[in-house]
Design an enzyme around this catalytic site. Structure first.
Site, short mmCIF file in Angstrom:
data_model
loop_
_atom_site.label_atom_id
_atom_site.label_comp_id
_atom_site.label_asym_id
_atom_site.label_seq_id
_atom_site.Cartn_x
_atom_site.Cartn_y
_atom_site.Cartn_z
N ASP A 1 0.83 -1.20 0.00
CA ASP A 1 0.00 0.00 0.00
C ASP A 1 0.87 1.26 0.00
O ASP A 1 1.96 1.26 0.55
CB ASP A 1 -0.90 -0.04 1.24
N GLU B 1 -12.20 -5.08 -3.99
CA GLU B 1 -12.69 -3.72 -3.74
C GLU B 1 -11.99 -2.72 -4.67
O GLU B 1 -12.62 -1.80 -5.18
CB GLU B 1 -12.47 -3.33 -2.27
N ASN B 2 -10.70 -2.92 -4.91
CA ASN B 2 -9.98 -2.05 -5.87
C ASN B 2 -10.65 -2.13 -7.23
O ASN B 2 -10.89 -1.13 -7.89
CB ASN B 2 -8.52 -2.48 -6.07
N ARG C 1 -4.60 -2.42 9.09
CA ARG C 1 -5.70 -3.37 8.89
C ARG C 1 -5.32 -4.36 7.80
O ARG C 1 -4.36 -4.16 7.06
CB ARG C 1 -6.99 -2.64 8.52
C1 FPP Z 1 -2.25 0.17 -3.17
O1 FPP Z 1 -1.68 1.47 -3.19
C2 FPP Z 1 -1.70 -0.59 -4.24
C3 FPP Z 1 -2.40 -1.14 -5.26
C4 FPP Z 1 -3.86 -1.03 -5.38
C5 FPP Z 1 -1.72 -1.86 -6.33
C6 FPP Z 1 -0.49 -2.60 -5.93
C7 FPP Z 1 0.23 -2.91 -7.14
C8 FPP Z 1 1.57 -2.83 -7.29
C9 FPP Z 1 2.52 -2.56 -6.19
C10 FPP Z 1 2.15 -3.14 -8.60
C11 FPP Z 1 2.32 -4.59 -8.67
C12 FPP Z 1 2.60 -4.97 -9.99
C13 FPP Z 1 2.41 -6.21 -10.46
C14 FPP Z 1 2.77 -6.45 -11.84
C15 FPP Z 1 1.86 -7.31 -9.62
P1 FPP Z 1 -2.65 2.69 -3.31
O2 FPP Z 1 -2.77 3.04 -4.74
O3 FPP Z 1 -3.95 2.38 -2.63
O4 FPP Z 1 -1.86 3.79 -2.56
P2 FPP Z 1 -2.49 4.99 -1.70
O5 FPP Z 1 -3.14 4.34 -0.50
O6 FPP Z 1 -1.30 5.80 -1.33
O7 FPP Z 1 -3.45 5.72 -2.57
#
Ligand code: FPP
Length: 229
Positions: free
Chosen positions: A15, A62-63, A183
Site C-alpha cells: 500500500d 474492492e480495488n 488493517r
Molecule cells: C495500493 O496502493 C496498491 C495497489 C492497489 C496496487 C499494488 C500494485 C503494485 C505494487 C504493482 C504490482 C505490480 C504487479 C505487476 C503485480 P494505493 O494506490 O492504494 O496507494 P495509496 O493508498 O497511497 O493511494
C-alpha cells in the site's frame, strides 16, 4: 541482531503507491510502476533469504470495483508488462507462479497471461510467488463453502481450507503492510489466523530490501520470544 528465525511464507499488502506519486506531483500510475519495481526487489531479497512462499496483494476485489477505469487500465498494463517480461526470468530462477482471486472479470489477454504464468511454472519450483488479483478473503471463504455444499461435503476447517484458492500453500507466518494503515483489508483472512502482523508507515515504493530485512528482524524477535519464557 542476527535473524535466527525466518518465516516460511510472507504476505505483503503493497500500500501507498498513490501517496508516493502524489508527493512527487506525479500521476498514480507512476506510483504503481515504482511499486512494481519495489516488488521485484523484495522478491529477490526474499529469495536471498530462501523464503519459500511470498504472496503479494496486487489488486483487491474492492480495488476492482471502486478504482477509476483509467487507474485499473494502468494496473492491467503493469500486469501485462510484468507477466510478459519478468515471469520467464522468474521461472528460470525456479519460481512457481500462482494467482489467487477471481480472474473471470479481468481483460481476456491479462487473464491468459496470468494463466500462462501459472501453467509454465516449473513443477518443483524452489519458491512460490503468489499474486492476489481481484482477490477478497471473504468471497474466497464463501466460494469454498459453496463448493463443499454443492458436493454434499461436511464443512470442517480442513475441508474448507482445501477449497480455498491457497490450497496447498502453507499459511502465512508473517504479513507485512506498508503505507501506514493498520488493517488487513480482506487479505488472506482465513489463512492469517496465526500470522504475525507488521505495519510500517513506509510507502510501498520506498519499501527497500533494507526495510524488508528490518521487518524480518522484528519477526525473528517476536517468534523467539514466543518460544521463550
Ligand atoms: C495500493 O496502493 C496498491 C495497489 C492497489 C496496487 C499494488 C500494485 C503494485 C505494487 C504493482 C504490482 C505490480 C504487479 C505487476 C503485480 P494505493 O494506490 O492504494 O496507494 P495509496 O493508498 O497511497 O493511494
Amino acid at each position: 541482531m542476527e535473524i535466527t528465525n525466518l518465516p516460511r511464507h510472507v504476505g505483503i499488502i503493497m500500500d501507498g503507491n498513490g501517496r508516493w506519486a502524489k508527493r512527487r506531483h506525479r500521476p498514480r500510475s507512476f506510483g504503481h510502476s515504482a511499486g512494481m519495481d519495489a516488488m521485484i526487489r523484495i522478491v529477490k531479497r526474499a529469495n536471498e533469504w530462501d523464503i519459500r512462499y511470498i504472496t503479494v496483494y496486487a489488486l483487491s476485489t474492492e480495488n476492482l470495483k471502486n478504482r477509476p477505469r483509467e487507474e485499473l487500465d494502468e494496473l492491467f498494463d503493469l500486469l501485462r508488462k510484468y507477466f510478459s517480461n519478468n515471469v520467464k526470468e522468474l521461472h528460470a530462477r525456479g519460481a512457481k507462479v500462482r494467482v489467487i482471486g477471481d480472474k473471470a472479470p479481468l481483460p481476456d489477454d491479462v487473464r491468459r497471461l496470468l494463466e500462462d504464468g501459472e501453467k509454465n511454472s516449473p513443477p518443483d519450483g524452489k519458491f512460490t510467488l503468489t499474486f492476489a488479483i481481484n482477490y477478497g478473503g471473504r468471497a474466497e471463504i464463501v466460494r469454498a463453502a459453496e463448493v463443499l455444499r454443492e458436493n454434499g461435503k461436511n464443512i470442517t476447517e480442513e475441508s474448507l481450507s482445501s477449497e480455498l484458492y491457497t490450497e496447498g500453500l502453507p499459511e502465512p507466518d508473517f504479513i507485512i503492510r506498508t503505507g501506514g494503515e493498520v488493517r488487513l483489508s480482506n487479505f488472506l483472512l482465513w489463512q492469517s489466523a496465526y500470522a504475525e502482523l507488521y505495519f510500517t508507515p513506509v510507502l510501498f515504493p520506498d519499501f527497500s530490501p533494507k526495510e524488508f530485512d528490518k521487518a524480518l528482524k522484528e519477526y525473528s524477535r517476536r517468534t523467539r520470544r514466543f518460544g521463550g519464557i
